[in-house]
Motif scaffolding. Structure first.
Motif, PDB file in Angstrom:
ATOM      1  N   LEU A 132      -7.148  -8.227  15.039  1.00 35.70           N
ATOM      2  CA  LEU A 132      -5.958  -8.848  14.466  1.00 35.70           C
ATOM      3  C   LEU A 132      -4.689  -8.147  14.934  1.00 35.70           C
ATOM      4  N   LYS A 133      -3.580  -8.877  14.869  1.00 31.01           N
ATOM      5  CA  LYS A 133      -2.282  -8.328  15.258  1.00 31.01           C
ATOM      6  C   LYS A 133      -1.882  -7.205  14.306  1.00 31.01           C
ATOM      7  N   LEU A 134      -1.332  -6.136  14.863  1.00 33.04           N
ATOM      8  CA  LEU A 134      -0.976  -4.931  14.122  1.00 33.04           C
ATOM      9  C   LEU A 134       0.516  -4.928  13.789  1.00 33.04           C
ATOM     10  N   TYR A 135       0.841  -4.612  12.529  1.00 32.53           N
ATOM     11  CA  TYR A 135       2.227  -4.566  12.063  1.00 32.53           C
ATOM     12  C   TYR A 135       2.533  -3.226  11.412  1.00 32.53           C
ATOM     13  N   ASN A 136       3.775  -2.776  11.524  1.00 31.31           N
ATOM     14  CA  ASN A 136       4.276  -1.634  10.762  1.00 31.31           C
ATOM     15  C   ASN A 136       4.950  -2.217   9.522  1.00 31.31           C
ATOM     16  N   VAL A 137       4.671  -1.614   8.358  1.00 29.42           N
ATOM     17  CA  VAL A 137       5.239  -2.127   7.109  1.00 29.42           C
ATOM     18  C   VAL A 137       5.767  -0.985   6.253  1.00 29.42           C
ATOM     19  N   ARG A 138       6.719  -1.346   5.394  1.00 26.15           N
ATOM     20  CA  ARG A 138       7.204  -0.463   4.334  1.00 26.15           C
ATOM     21  C   ARG A 138       7.021  -1.209   3.027  1.00 26.15           C
TER      22      ARG A 138
END
Length: 139
Positions: A132-138
């Motif tokens: 799956l596509k990887l995201y950076n989150v806060r």
């Protein structure tokens, strides 16, 4: 594509309201201080967050993958031979201490996912363990 050899474990917690669901995610970070969390809704949907560390006043930085209603995400679940989308979250967090949370309320799941996606960013990478596509989150 890599097949998932075994089903994901049963959730540690089942929650059906958005505030408690978000608090459980933050609580998992503050209890574990490492690792991550997998939030699932039924067999089709999940989000997995690997904790990177605290942010601001009570928030958390992390990396996230998710399987939502998008055809591409659902295709990954099927192609990997998963019985549940949660298995991709387990693969994403392989080797990490993982807390599993489930909700039976699809509306609550997607509200939380939308909230976490508001501040997401990506460099377009695909997580090789989950596909799956990887995201950076806060959060």
């Amino acid at each position: 594509p890599k097949e998932t050899p075994m089903p994901a474990p049963d959730p540690n917690t089942v929650i059906n309201n958005i505030k408690s669901l978000h608090e459980a995610v933050l609580g998992a970070f503050y209890i574990l201080r490492k690792g991550g969390v997998v939030i699932s809704c039924g067999n089709k949907y999940m989000m997995a967050i690997e904790f990177d560390g605290p942010h601001g006043n009570g928030g958390v930085n992390g990396e996230m993958v998710y399987a939502d209603k998008d055809r591409n995400a659902q295709s990954v679940v099927r192609k990997r031979g998963c019985q549940r989308a949660t298995e991709l979250g387990r693969n994403f967090l392989a080797g990490e201490t993982t807390h599993y949370i489930d909700t039976t309320d699809e509306h609550i799941f997607f509200r939380l996912l939308d909230t976490y996606c508001q501040g997401k960013s990506t460099q377009g990478y695909i997580d090789m363990k989950s596909g799956l596509k990887l995201y950076n989150v806060r959060i």
